[in-house]
Structures are given as C-alpha cells and as structure tokens.
Motif scaffolding. Structure first.
Motif, PDB file in Angstrom:
ATOM      1  N   PRO A 177      69.937  15.575  42.893  1.00 39.04           N
ATOM      2  CA  PRO A 177      68.808  16.230  43.555  1.00 39.04           C
ATOM      3  C   PRO A 177      68.246  15.417  44.721  1.00 39.04           C
ATOM      4  O   PRO A 177      67.642  15.982  45.616  1.00 39.04           O
ATOM      5  CB  PRO A 177      67.788  16.383  42.427  1.00 39.04           C
ATOM      6  CG  PRO A 177      68.589  16.353  41.171  1.00 39.04           C
ATOM      7  CD  PRO A 177      69.720  15.424  41.443  1.00 39.04           C
ATOM      8  N   ASN A 180      74.324  31.857  42.794  1.00 36.82           N
ATOM      9  CA  ASN A 180      73.487  30.873  43.469  1.00 36.82           C
ATOM     10  C   ASN A 180      72.548  30.172  42.498  1.00 36.82           C
ATOM     11  O   ASN A 180      72.340  28.962  42.560  1.00 36.82           O
ATOM     12  CB  ASN A 180      72.698  31.561  44.593  1.00 36.82           C
ATOM     13  CG  ASN A 180      71.930  30.561  45.436  1.00 36.82           C
ATOM     14  OD1 ASN A 180      72.484  29.572  45.902  1.00 36.82           O
ATOM     15  ND2 ASN A 180      70.651  30.812  45.625  1.00 36.82           N
ATOM     16  N   HIS A 181      71.983  30.971  41.578  1.00 30.69           N
ATOM     17  CA  HIS A 181      71.099  30.379  40.571  1.00 30.69           C
ATOM     18  C   HIS A 181      71.857  29.410  39.673  1.00 30.69           C
ATOM     19  O   HIS A 181      71.356  28.324  39.343  1.00 30.69           O
ATOM     20  CB  HIS A 181      70.469  31.504  39.749  1.00 30.69           C
ATOM     21  CG  HIS A 181      69.563  30.998  38.656  1.00 30.69           C
ATOM     22  ND1 HIS A 181      68.304  30.480  38.910  1.00 30.69           N
ATOM     23  CD2 HIS A 181      69.749  30.931  37.307  1.00 30.69           C
ATOM     24  CE1 HIS A 181      67.757  30.116  37.761  1.00 30.69           C
ATOM     25  NE2 HIS A 181      68.607  30.381  36.775  1.00 30.69           N
ATOM     26  N   TRP A 182      73.067  29.768  39.301  1.00 29.71           N
ATOM     27  CA  TRP A 182      73.876  28.898  38.436  1.00 29.71           C
ATOM     28  C   TRP A 182      74.265  27.612  39.156  1.00 29.71           C
ATOM     29  O   TRP A 182      74.254  26.529  38.573  1.00 29.71           O
ATOM     30  CB  TRP A 182      75.117  29.664  37.987  1.00 29.71           C
ATOM     31  CG  TRP A 182      76.043  28.870  37.115  1.00 29.71           C
ATOM     32  CD1 TRP A 182      77.226  28.324  37.460  1.00 29.71           C
ATOM     33  CD2 TRP A 182      75.828  28.522  35.743  1.00 29.71           C
ATOM     34  NE1 TRP A 182      77.791  27.663  36.405  1.00 29.71           N
ATOM     35  CE2 TRP A 182      76.947  27.773  35.331  1.00 29.71           C
ATOM     36  CE3 TRP A 182      74.817  28.771  34.845  1.00 29.71           C
ATOM     37  CZ2 TRP A 182      77.076  27.280  34.045  1.00 29.71           C
ATOM     38  CZ3 TRP A 182      74.942  28.281  33.546  1.00 29.71           C
ATOM     39  CH2 TRP A 182      76.049  27.537  33.174  1.00 29.71           C
ATOM     40  N   ARG A 183      74.583  27.734  40.440  1.00 28.68           N
ATOM     41  CA  ARG A 183      74.941  26.544  41.217  1.00 28.68           C
ATOM     42  C   ARG A 183      73.745  25.602  41.329  1.00 28.68           C
ATOM     43  O   ARG A 183      73.890  24.385  41.175  1.00 28.68           O
ATOM     44  CB  ARG A 183      75.418  26.961  42.605  1.00 28.68           C
ATOM     45  CG  ARG A 183      75.771  25.777  43.490  1.00 28.68           C
ATOM     46  CD  ARG A 183      76.252  26.257  44.843  1.00 28.68           C
ATOM     47  NE  ARG A 183      77.541  26.928  44.726  1.00 28.68           N
ATOM     48  CZ  ARG A 183      78.180  27.446  45.760  1.00 28.68           C
ATOM     49  NH1 ARG A 183      77.637  27.378  46.975  1.00 28.68           N
ATOM     50  NH2 ARG A 183      79.349  28.024  45.593  1.00 28.68           N
ATOM     51  N   LYS A 184      72.561  26.148  41.607  1.00 24.22           N
ATOM     52  CA  LYS A 184      71.373  25.296  41.686  1.00 24.22           C
ATOM     53  C   LYS A 184      71.092  24.614  40.357  1.00 24.22           C
ATOM     54  O   LYS A 184      70.696  23.451  40.306  1.00 24.22           O
ATOM     55  CB  LYS A 184      70.166  26.130  42.108  1.00 24.22           C
ATOM     56  CG  LYS A 184      70.204  26.558  43.573  1.00 24.22           C
ATOM     57  CD  LYS A 184      68.954  27.329  43.944  1.00 24.22           C
ATOM     58  CE  LYS A 184      68.962  27.728  45.409  1.00 24.22           C
ATOM     59  NZ  LYS A 184      67.741  28.485  45.766  1.00 24.22           N
ATOM     60  N   TYR A 185      71.305  25.348  39.289  1.00 26.57           N
ATOM     61  CA  TYR A 185      71.073  24.764  37.966  1.00 26.57           C
ATOM     62  C   TYR A 185      72.029  23.618  37.707  1.00 26.57           C
ATOM     63  O   TYR A 185      71.629  22.546  37.202  1.00 26.57           O
ATOM     64  CB  TYR A 185      71.220  25.846  36.910  1.00 26.57           C
ATOM     65  CG  TYR A 185      71.193  25.312  35.496  1.00 26.57           C
ATOM     66  CD1 TYR A 185      69.997  24.887  34.910  1.00 26.57           C
ATOM     67  CD2 TYR A 185      72.374  25.228  34.757  1.00 26.57           C
ATOM     68  CE1 TYR A 185      69.992  24.394  33.614  1.00 26.57           C
ATOM     69  CE2 TYR A 185      72.376  24.737  33.460  1.00 26.57           C
ATOM     70  CZ  TYR A 185      71.171  24.304  32.894  1.00 26.57           C
ATOM     71  OH  TYR A 185      71.154  23.826  31.622  1.00 26.57           O
ATOM     72  N   LEU A 240      73.604  21.734  39.952  1.00 31.37           N
ATOM     73  CA  LEU A 240      73.322  20.608  40.831  1.00 31.37           C
ATOM     74  C   LEU A 240      72.086  19.845  40.409  1.00 31.37           C
ATOM     75  O   LEU A 240      71.976  18.634  40.605  1.00 31.37           O
ATOM     76  CB  LEU A 240      73.159  21.101  42.271  1.00 31.37           C
ATOM     77  CG  LEU A 240      74.433  21.654  42.935  1.00 31.37           C
ATOM     78  CD1 LEU A 240      74.116  22.158  44.320  1.00 31.37           C
ATOM     79  CD2 LEU A 240      75.521  20.587  42.973  1.00 31.37           C
ATOM     80  N   SER A 241      71.120  20.542  39.819  1.00 35.28           N
ATOM     81  CA  SER A 241      69.894  19.875  39.375  1.00 35.28           C
ATOM     82  C   SER A 241      70.086  19.139  38.054  1.00 35.28           C
ATOM     83  O   SER A 241      69.330  18.234  37.725  1.00 35.28           O
ATOM     84  CB  SER A 241      68.768  20.895  39.235  1.00 35.28           C
ATOM     85  OG  SER A 241      69.096  21.852  38.232  1.00 35.28           O
TER      86      SER A 241
END
Length: 331
Positions: free
Chosen positions: A255, A226-231, A233-234
């Motif tokens: 974003p 999840n952290h990697w996906r957010k990174y 996407l940002s």
C-alpha cells in the motif's frame, strides 16, 4: 334454355341499362334468389343468367342453366322445358295480389315464355370469363351456391379457394391475386402472404434492453474485478494465508508504494544440523542459517524497509564466550 318473364312489381329505370351499376346488380341478385324458388326443384338446375332487361315493368330475358344427367337427348330436353313452363304458370297462379310486395317477384308469364329451347351453351366457367373485367378473366371461377351462380376469385371471402392474407388484404391484379400487407412502416413480415408479423418498435426496444443488459453485466464484472484487485493489493498476505514469504516467484505492490519480490520463499535452512565452529569444544555453535529475507524495492532501488526479523530458530541456550575486556590507560 332461354325464357322471358315480366316482373310487374319493379319499375324499369335508367340505371338498369348499365349492367355494372349497383341498381342492376341488386336486381340481378334478387331475381336469381327468387327465381330459384321456381326452378330449383327441377333436377340438374344450376342457376340463371340475365340476358337483357327491357321496360314494361321489367321484362327479363334470362338463360336457365342445367347440367344434364346423361347425354343430351330430345326426351330429357322436352321434360325440362315442360317443367320450367309449368313452374312459371303455377307461380303466377298462386301469387294473388303482389304488386306492392318488393320482397318477391310478381310475375306475368306469356303463353309461350320460351325464347330458345335447351341447347348446349357455354360452361359456367366461360360465363364468368365473359362477365369478368378485361385482362382479369383468367382469375375468375364459377361457383354455384343454392342455385345462384357466383363468379369469384381467390380474393373472394368465405369460399373454398379464398387466399389467406393473414394481416393483409387480397387484391386481384393483372398478375393474379396478391396479398398487400398493412402498416409496413410499423411491422416486418417474415412469412408468405403477410404472415409472421414482427413489430419494429418492439424489436428495437428489445435490442436496446439487450444491449443495456450486456453493458450492465460487463460493468459489474469490471467492478468486481477492480474491487478484488484492490483487496489483494491492500492485503498481500491473503495470497498465502498469512505466510506471504512462502509464495514462490511472486511479487506484489504494498500500500505504501513498494514492490515486494519473494524470490527465495521456499528456501529452508540450508544446514539444519548444527555445525561446529573452528573450535571443536562445543562451546560455541553457529546458529542455523535463517531463511532468506524477502526484499522490497522503492522506485527501482534496493533498500531495506520495515524488516521484522524472526527469532524462532535462534538457539538461546547456546553459551557464548567473549574476550575479557581490557582497560587501556592513555597518558
């Protein structure tokens, strides 16, 4: 061979009438140990068996058991009989005053202590079967230790045939000797005869710990993902080291909620060579074709948003010719 002696330093009691009482068994064991000191030096001696106890101090009629070295014959029988009587007489003569010494047998021997001469009798095994409880005879065995006959089973401890029950206890049943496991509410037994004991509590705690460990690993993996996906996407440019427009046939969310699609990322200049316009005077040249601009869409509608053009391929040295402006006066 059966003989009779009188033990004068013991008193006959009512308990001695019952051959299964503790008093009878204690006297029997003591008699066998002490009489061995008298008969034990005679070759072939196996032990004695008490036939009866009678009052008069204690009159002990007993059977002496021998294993003959060869076939039974009169010479060997007479020799054994003679030595038995001589041993009894010698013991009586050397005892002195022993009336108050309960650690030995204080004997009185008649002139002819022999009740029955040496005859072929039951085997030691048959003697044990005769004394064993009903329905359990076949599980008893005769064992001679230091001239004393012992009737034992596989549950008798410290014998060559003792059954090893590991974490249980051995009991003779009508079906034979069996091991009964202890604390079956707390342990599993994976092997025979109560071997391979496994604690139920330890197994349960180990299972819970294993499940918790698996859950922690799964949660950690989901958290990292999840952290990697957010990174990603940002920072969509991290896919292609800053050149996001080169990522062919890819899409991502920005974003601010826009969907980027780079369908022509690998498009290069269609016509890298400068082309002449409709005027062949080299006065004006058409600038090279720019790469297709990636589009992004908001809520399914195609709109241009925050586009930043790249002017690196624009030829700023090309001359441009425009018409002279005209002044029109309106009356």
């Amino acid at each position: 061979m059966e003989l009779v002696v009188t033990v004068t330093n013991f008193n006959y009691t009512e308990d001695l009438k019952n051959n299964r009482s503790d008093t009878y068994r204690d006297f029997e064991e003591h008699f066998q140990k002490e009489i061995r000191k008298i008969y034990g030096n005679i070759p072939g001696y196996e032990g004695v068996k008490i036939i009866s106890l009678k009052p008069g101090s204690i009159v002990v009629e007993h059977q002496v058991i021998f294993t003959l070295r060869g076939s039974s014959n009169n010479t060997e029988t007479e020799e054994i009989t003679k030595r038995l009587v001589e041993s009894l007489k010698e013991t009586e003569a050397t005892q002195g005053t022993c009336q108050h010494n309960s650690s030995i047998l204080c004997l009185t021997v008649s002139d002819n202590p022999i009740v029955k001469n040496l005859t072929a009798g039951a085997s030691l095994q048959e003697i044990c079967w005769q004394r064993a409880p009903s329905k359990y005879q076949e599980f008893y065995y005769a064992l001679t230790i230091q001239g004393i006959i012992h009737c034992i089973t596989n549950c008798t401890p410290n014998t060559p045939i003792t059954m090893d029950c590991h974490h249980g206890q051995c009991h003779v049943t009508q079906d034979g000797p069996k091991c009964f496991c202890q604390d079956e509410a707390l342990y599993w037994y994976t092997g025979d005869n109560c071997s391979g004991r496994v604690s139920k509590l330890a197994t349960g705690l180990g299972l819970v710990a294993t499940v918790l460990l698996i859950i922690c690993i799964v949660l950690a993996a989901l958290l990292v993902r999840n952290h990697w996906r957010k990174y990603m996407l940002s920072d969509p440019q991290s896919y292609t080291d800053g050149n996001w427009y080169k990522d062919k046939n890819s899409s991502w969310h920005s974003p601010d909620g826009f969907l980027y699609r780079n369908m022509w990322a690998d498009s290069t200049i269609a016509d890298p060579q400068p082309q002449l316009g409709w005027m062949e005077t080299n006065v004006w040249r058409r600038p090279p074709r720019q790469p297709t601009i990636p589009h992004h869409y908001a809520m399914g509608e195609e709109t241009l948003h925050n586009f930043k053009p790249s002017l690196e391929l624009v030829d700023t040295s090309s001359p441009m010719k425009i018409s002279r402006p005209k002044l029109i006066t309106q009356l």
